[in-house]
Design an enzyme around this catalytic site. Structure first.
Site, PDB file in Angstrom:
ATOM      1  N   ASN A  15      -0.869   3.921   0.003  1.00 53.01           N
ATOM      2  CA  ASN A  15       0.454   4.025  -0.600  1.00 53.01           C
ATOM      3  C   ASN A  15       1.525   4.338   0.442  1.00 53.01           C
ATOM      4  O   ASN A  15       2.657   3.865   0.335  1.00 53.01           O
ATOM      5  CB  ASN A  15       0.449   5.108  -1.687  1.00 53.01           C
ATOM      6  CG  ASN A  15      -0.214   4.632  -2.962  1.00 53.01           C
ATOM      7  OD1 ASN A  15      -1.024   3.706  -2.953  1.00 53.01           O
ATOM      8  ND2 ASN A  15       0.114   5.265  -4.071  1.00 53.01           N
TER       9      ASN A  15
ATOM     10  N   GLU B 113       2.283   1.195   2.015  1.00 52.35           N
ATOM     11  CA  GLU B 113       3.082   0.437   1.037  1.00 52.35           C
ATOM     12  C   GLU B 113       4.549   0.839   1.130  1.00 52.35           C
ATOM     13  O   GLU B 113       5.441  -0.023   1.121  1.00 52.35           O
ATOM     14  CB  GLU B 113       2.530   0.706  -0.356  1.00 52.35           C
ATOM     15  CG  GLU B 113       3.257   0.019  -1.493  1.00 52.35           C
ATOM     16  CD  GLU B 113       2.694   0.441  -2.837  1.00 52.35           C
ATOM     17  OE1 GLU B 113       3.490   0.843  -3.709  1.00 52.35           O
ATOM     18  OE2 GLU B 113       1.452   0.387  -3.010  1.00 52.35           O
TER      19      GLU B 113
END
Length: 486
Positions: free
Chosen positions: A191, A194
């Site tokens: 994440n 990301e």
């Protein structure tokens, strides 16, 4: 493939969008799944809607839910991270037996998965903390799954997990990650990367839109081209598609969206852990701070009226600058992943995990938000050298950075000249220049620390581990401070 039976192979608790789609995915793969939601009407709506005609078993209380499961019972929690997970675990325990398995598929902090693994092990319950990436579409058609926790549970869930995960070249985007919180840790880093990827793409967009004055249609065509080359990825693909969507008056929808970004905390967790482990995760940190800065909308509007920019208008060949921005995006993306893998390596050493770095890249190749062609190159790098110290030292990435470097520098310089903020482009380049530097100014920093706090320093002409202190003023004495650090 399992055949239908009276008892379910696995149960799913929580019927929000992820839980519903995961249950449908499990059903599609031939497994029998039982579902439960705290609000019973949610169960009924699900069964009358998307689950109508399936073999999914509806349950309206936890006792009936657990009684509907084959032993060892496999219960997957798809609920909000934090206290809600602990609450459901406590509610389930009276109905479970030794050897049963609880799986947390939410975005939990890895420390919580560490604790839950140990606490449940003491009660004879096997705990799995699994990252689940891919959003609604991934959950429905094949997510990337990153399971960790108590490895004794893995054989009992492997068939289900690898069947429902995304498949790339016939290989499941799911494998065992490691003990305790390793699965949720790898999802946390995923994440964080990301966050970095999204901010990098936004900076490329901003350079073309605000810096170079390209139209939305022109930028859409650029992203369409980029998605056919080395930048081929899910996030580039959806950016291309977003830039196609127009309002009834023909204007771009993107131009009507408020420029304040939200976040759920996983990027922040990644940055905080990097600080704890002393890993220079500069790009992801800047991506998190960029979202924080975006939230200051009213202040930014005020500042735009009073603070001068002294910037110059863009001049030059737009096609050349588009190529330079592409190079900056690609090279910075390499830095982002290199930093993420640095953090995972440090975490493995600190927490005692045995992480398969090439295997992690394979798990991310399909189903997840950061899926891209690029991940195959990471897999190949670790196949060439399983003990690779840093992705930047792999021959493929050395060549890739070398080729992109002139354009990368050109894009960052131009952004500064025209006043477009590119915090991740520039921090990535600063990290690269720092990492490749044989000598950094930390010698001066150490002298400063020794001057004001007697913190000592090492010398180039002496063995590492031998420390010295200088009485810089003639008044400080020769006693060094060895019991604390700053």
């Amino acid at each position: 493939m399992k055949t239908t039976s009276q008892l379910a192979d696995i149960g799913v608790v929580g019927l929000a969008v992820m839980g519903q789609n995961l249950a449908l995915n499990i059903n599609d793969k031939g497994f029998t799944v039982a579902v439960y939601n705290r609000t019973s009407t949610k169960v009924d709506e699900f069964m009358q809607g998307p689950a109508n005609g399936t073999r999914i078993i509806a349950c309206h209380d936890l006792k009936a839910f657990t009684e509907s499961l084959q032993k060892p019972r496999r219960v997957m929690l798809m609920v909000k991270a934090g206290n809600v997970v602990d609450s459901f675990i406590q509610q389930l325990l009276p109905y479970l037996e030794k050897g049963d398995i609880i799986i947390d598929g939410g975005n939990s902090l890895f420390n919580d998965s560490d604790r839950r693994t140990q606490e449940l092990h003491q009660q004879g319950i096997l705990f799995i903390g699994s990252g689940v990436s891919g959003g609604e579409e991934g959950a429905r058609h094949g997510p990337s799954l990153m399971p960790g926790g108590n490895k004794a549970a893995w054989p009992a869930i492997k068939d289900i997990f690898q069947s429902i995960s995304a498949q790339v070249d016939g290989e499941p985007c799911c494998d065992w990650v490691g003990n305790d919180g390793a699965g949720h840790y790898v999802k946390m880093v995923h994440n964080g990367i990301e966050y970095g990827d999204m901010q990098l793409i936004c900076e490329a967009y901003q350079m073309m839109r605000e810096g170079m004055g390209l139209s939305g249609d022109e930028i859409q065509q650029v992203f369409a081209e980029w998605n056919e080359g080395i930048l081929d990825s899910y996030l580039i693909e959806i950016t291309r598609d977003i830039l196609k969507v127009k309002e009834p008056d023909g204007s771009l929808l993107i131009d009507h969206i408020l420029d304040t970004a939200g976040q759920k905390g996983t990027g922040k967790w990644t940055g905080m852990n990097a600080l704890e482990l002393g890993t220079p995760l500069t790009l992801i940190g800047e991506a998190v701070f960029a979202r924080c800065l975006s939230a200051l909308k009213d202040e930014r509007v005020t500042a735009s009226r009073v603070l001068p920019s002294k910037a110059t208008a863009f001049t030059g060949d737009k096609r050349e600058m588009i190529d330079a921005v592409r190079d900056a995006l690609y090279a910075s993306k390499i830095i982002s992943y290199a930093q993420g893998y640095m953090l995972m390596r440090e975490a493995a050493a600190t927490y005692g995990w045995q992480l398969n770095y090439g295997g992690i890249a394979m798990m991310w190749r399909g189903g997840c938000i950061i899926r891209s062609q690029f991940l195959s190159n990471i897999r190949d790098a670790f196949e060439r050298d399983p003990n690779l110290q840093n992705l930047l030292l792999d021959e493929f990435f050395i060549d890739a950075i070398s080729e992109a470097l002139p354009g990368w520098r050109k894009a960052v310089v131009k952004a500064i000249e025209i006043g477009v903020p590119v915090p991740t482009f520039s921090s990535a380049l600063s990290f690269y220049d720092g990492y490749r530097s044989k000598r950094l100014p930390a010698n001066l920093l150490q002298a400063q620390r020794d001057y004001f706090g007697a913190h000592t320093y090492e010398r180039l002409d002496k063995p590492r581990g031998e420390f010295f202190h200088t009485n810089w003023t003639g008044r400080g004495g020769n006693i060094s401070a060895s019991n604390y650090d700053v």
